[in-house]
Scaffold this active site. Structure first.
Site, short mmCIF file in Angstrom:
data_model
loop_
_atom_site.label_atom_id
_atom_site.label_comp_id
_atom_site.label_asym_id
_atom_site.label_seq_id
_atom_site.Cartn_x
_atom_site.Cartn_y
_atom_site.Cartn_z
N SER A 289 -9.52 -3.49 -0.77
CA SER A 289 -9.29 -5.46 -0.32
C SER A 289 -9.45 -5.74 0.78
CB SER A 289 -8.01 -5.37 -1.27
OG SER A 289 -6.67 -5.00 -0.20
N LYS A 290 -9.43 -6.82 1.20
CA LYS A 290 -9.17 -8.15 1.95
C LYS A 290 -8.44 -6.74 2.72
CE LYS A 290 -8.64 -12.19 4.35
NZ LYS A 290 -8.51 -11.87 6.08
N ARG A 291 -7.14 -6.77 2.65
CA ARG A 291 -5.77 -6.09 3.35
C ARG A 291 -5.87 -4.78 3.57
NH1 ARG A 291 -1.47 -5.47 0.56
NH2 ARG A 291 -0.58 -7.01 -0.26
N ASP B 70 -8.22 -5.66 7.04
CA ASP B 70 -7.42 -6.13 8.01
C ASP B 70 -5.93 -5.50 8.87
OD1 ASP B 70 -7.96 -8.18 7.47
OD2 ASP B 70 -6.58 -9.27 6.92
#
Ligand code: GLU
Length: 505
Positions: free
Chosen positions: A264-266, A269
Site C-alpha cells: 500500500s501507499k502507507r 511512506d
C-alpha cells in the site's frame, strides 16, 4: 490463435495509478506486442462519485513515460471508440433490457433501508443475507419476479428508483478457466444477483465491462487478482448474451516487503519508496505523493522491476529491455502466488540502468539540478560523471560523489586526517607539489610515472603519499583514482590544494 489478439487496460480514474496498475498495463502491453496484437486503453468512469480530476491524464502520462503507450484509446486511433465509459452511456441500457426480456435479469425496487433491515435480521439469526435464488421469489423482496408486469411498469412509470439484477442460476457448477490459475469450479448457489444497471441510467462495472470487452473485440482479459471473484458473474453474462467469452488471466497481488499483505501507499511512506510511477498532487488536499520518475528512477529500471513482480523467465537473467521482455514474456510463466515487493532490488535495477545512460545526458540532468554547476562546461561534467557513476544509484547521488571536481575542500574529515597525516607528511607533500609543478604534459600517465616512480625509487610506502594526497584533493579518503582527480582539476588547482593541506599541518 486465429483471431487478432486484443487486450485492454481498463483503469477507473479514481486517483493516481498504483504501480500494481502499471504492472497490469505492462503485462497487457507485453502480451499484445508478443502476439502482434492491439493494446487498448479504456477508461472505466461509470462511478461518477469516485471520479478524480486529472487521473486519466495521469494514467496516460504514466504509460507514456514507461514506454508502453496504448494503440487505441481516448483521443487515439478511435476505431472502437469512444473509450471512456461515460461517453458510451447510451449503449448499455439496451443490453440490460435484452436480459430482462429474456428472463435473465429483473427489476428490483428494494430501498437501501429495506435491504439493510434484511441484512440485520439475517445477522440476528446468525445467517448472511444474499440476494439470490433462495429469497428473490419469496415475496419479501420487491422485484419484478414477484410483482405483476403491470405493477412493475407502474413503479417504473412513477419514477421509483430501481436496479436491474442478474438472475444468477441455482444449483449449477460453473467450470471456469484462468490462464494463470488453471481450472476453477464455482457453485452458483453462493453467487448473489449482482446489480447490472441503475435507474439513473448508469451501468455498473460488471455490465459495462462485459459489453465493452465484447464490442471492442477483446480476446484476453489480463487484470489483477482482486477481480477473480467477479469471474463467475462475467462468464455467466457472456453466456447469457450468447457471446464468446475472452480468455482470462488474473495476475498475482503485489505484496509488502515483509511478504504479508498487499503493498500500500502507507508501506511506501513508512519505508521511503514511491508506489506511484509519477508524482501526484491530490486535487482536493494538495497532498503530494512521490513518484518513481521524480525520485530519479529510469523508466527502463521501473519496467524491468515491474516485469519481475509475478513473472520470471525461468533462467538466471534479470536484466531485460522492453524489447527482450516482449519476446520472452509468457503468461504461462506468471505465478499464482503473490509477488513480494523489494525496494532494494528496484535500486539495484536503477544502478544497472544508470551505467547504460550516456554520460552527457546524465551530466545535463546533473547540471540542471545544481546551481553550482550552472557555469561549468557540460563536457567537463560528463567526464566527471563517467568517473563516478559506477558508485551512484541516482543522479541525486552525484554531488556527494563528485563535489571535489568542482570546488576545493573547505575542511578535512577528522578521522581521515588522523589516519593520513603522520610525521613527515608535510615534507612528502612538498615534494609532491614539486613533482606536480614539474610535470610538463599534465596527463594521468605522466603523473603516475612521476609520482609512483618517485615513491618506488625512494622506498616510501604508497599509503604515506597517496593518503594525504587524497585528503588534500578530496577532503576525505574517498573518491575515484587520485591521478584522475589531479588531471581533471588541473595542475594549478592540484598544487593549490596540496599547499592548503600542508598549511594546516
Ligand atoms: N475498472 C476496473 C479497474 O479499475 C477494471 C477491472 C478489469 O480489468 O476488468 O481495475
Amino acid at each position: 490463435m486465429s483471431k487478432k489478439v486484443r487486450v485492454r487496460f481498463a483503469p477507473s480514474p479514481t486517483g493516481p495509478l498504483h504501480i500494481g496498475g502499471v504492472r497490469t498495463a505492462l503485462f497487457n502491453y507485453l502480451f499484445a506486442k508478443k502476439h502482434n496484437g492491439d493494446f487498448v486503453l479504456r477508461i472505466e468512469d461509470t462511478d461518477q462519485n469516485r471520479y478524480v480530476e486529472g487521473a486519466e491524464d495521469y494514467i496516460v502520462k504514466s504509460l507514456n513515460w514507461c514506454g508502453i503507450p496504448f494503440d487505441e484509446g481516448p483521443g487515439k486511433n478511435e476505431k472502437f471508440g469512444p473509450y471512456r465509459q461515460s461517453e458510451r452511456k447510451h449503449l448499455y441500457k439496451q443490453y440490460a433490457d435484452q436480459l430482462i426480456a429474456e428472463g435473465k435479469a429483473y427489476y428490483a425496487f428494494d430501498t437501501s433501508e429495506e435491504l439493510d433491515a434484511h441484512r440485520k435480521q439475517h445477522e440476528a439469526e446468525g445467517k448472511t443475507f444474499i440476494y439470490n435464488w433462495h429469497n428473490r421469489e419469496k415475496g419479501r423482496l420487491v422485484n419484478s419476479l414477484v410483482l405483476s408486469e403491470e405493477e412493475t411498469q407502474a413503479k417504473i412509470d412513477a419514477g421509483d428508483d430501481y436496479v436491474v439484477r442478474f438472475k444468477s442460476p441455482q444449483d449449477e457448477t460453473l467450470q471456469l478457466k484462468d490462464i494463470i490459475r488453471g481450472d476453477i469450479s464455482i457453485d452458483t448457489n453462493i453467487l448473489d444477483d449482482k446489480i447490472l444497471f441503475k435507474s439513473d441510467g448508469m451501468p455498473t462495472y460488471h455490465l459495462a465491462n462485459i459489453v465493452d470487452d465484447h464490442l471492442m473485440e477483446i480476446t484476453h482479459v489480463i487484470r489483477g487478482e482482486e477481480w477473480l471473484p467477479s469471474l463467475a458473474l462475467h462468464k455467466l453474462l457472456y453466456d447469457a448474451f450468447g457471446w464468446e467469452a475472452p480468455e482470462f488471466a488474473h495476475l498475482p497481488l503485489i505484496l509488502k516487503p515483509t511478504g504479508k499483505g498487499k503493498l500500500s501507499k502507507r508501506d511506501g511512506d513508512k519505508l521511503g519508496f514511491p508506489v506511484f510511477p509519477l508524482a501526484w498532487t491530490d486535487p482536493k488536499t494538495n497532498e503530494v505523493s512521490r513518484g518513481y520518475k521524480e525520485d530519479g528512477y529510469f523508466a527502463e529500471a521501473v519496467v524491468n522491476f515491474l516485469a519481475f513482480l509475478g513473472w520470471n523467465p525461468g533462467t538466471e537473467q534479470e536484466i531485460f529491455s522492453l524489447e527482450q521482455l516482449v519476446s520472452d514474456f509468457d503468461l504461462a510463466r506468471v505465478n499464482k502466488a503473490g509477488a513480494r515487493f523489494d525496494p532494494d532490488k528496484t535500486k539495484w535495477f536503477n544502478h544497472h540502468y544508470m551505467q547504460q545512460q550516456l554520460d552527457l545526458e546524465l551530466a545535463t540532468e546533473f547540471q540542471a539540478k545544481n546551481i553550482l554547476l550552472k557555469d561549468i562546461d557540460v563536457n567537463y561534467i560528463a567526464l566527471v560523471v563517467g568517473l563516478i557513476k559506477e558508485r551512484a544509484t541516482f543522479v541525486s547521488d552525484f554531488w556527494e560523489l563528485s563535489h571535489f571536481f568542482f570546488v576545493s575542500p573547505t575542511d578535512y574529515d577528522e578521522k581521515a586526517s588522523k589516519k593520513a597525516l603522520k610525521e613527515g607528511t608535510d615534507e612528502i607533500l612538498n615534494k609532491v607539489i614539486e613533482l606536480v609543478n614539474s610535470t610538463e604534459d599534465f596527463t594521468v600517465e605522466n603523473l603516475q610515472t612521476n609520482i609512483k616512480g618517485w615513491i618506488t625509487d625512494n622506498d616510501i610506502g604508497f599509503g604515506k603519499v597517496m593518503m594525504p594526497l587524497r585528503l588534500a584533493l578530496v577532503g576525505a579518503l574517498q573518491g575515484p583514482d587520485v591521478f584522475d582527480i589531479m588531471y581533471m582539476i588541473g595542475k594549478a588547482e592540484t598544487a593549490k590544494r596540496i599547499e592548503a593541506l600542508v598549511k594546516t599541518i
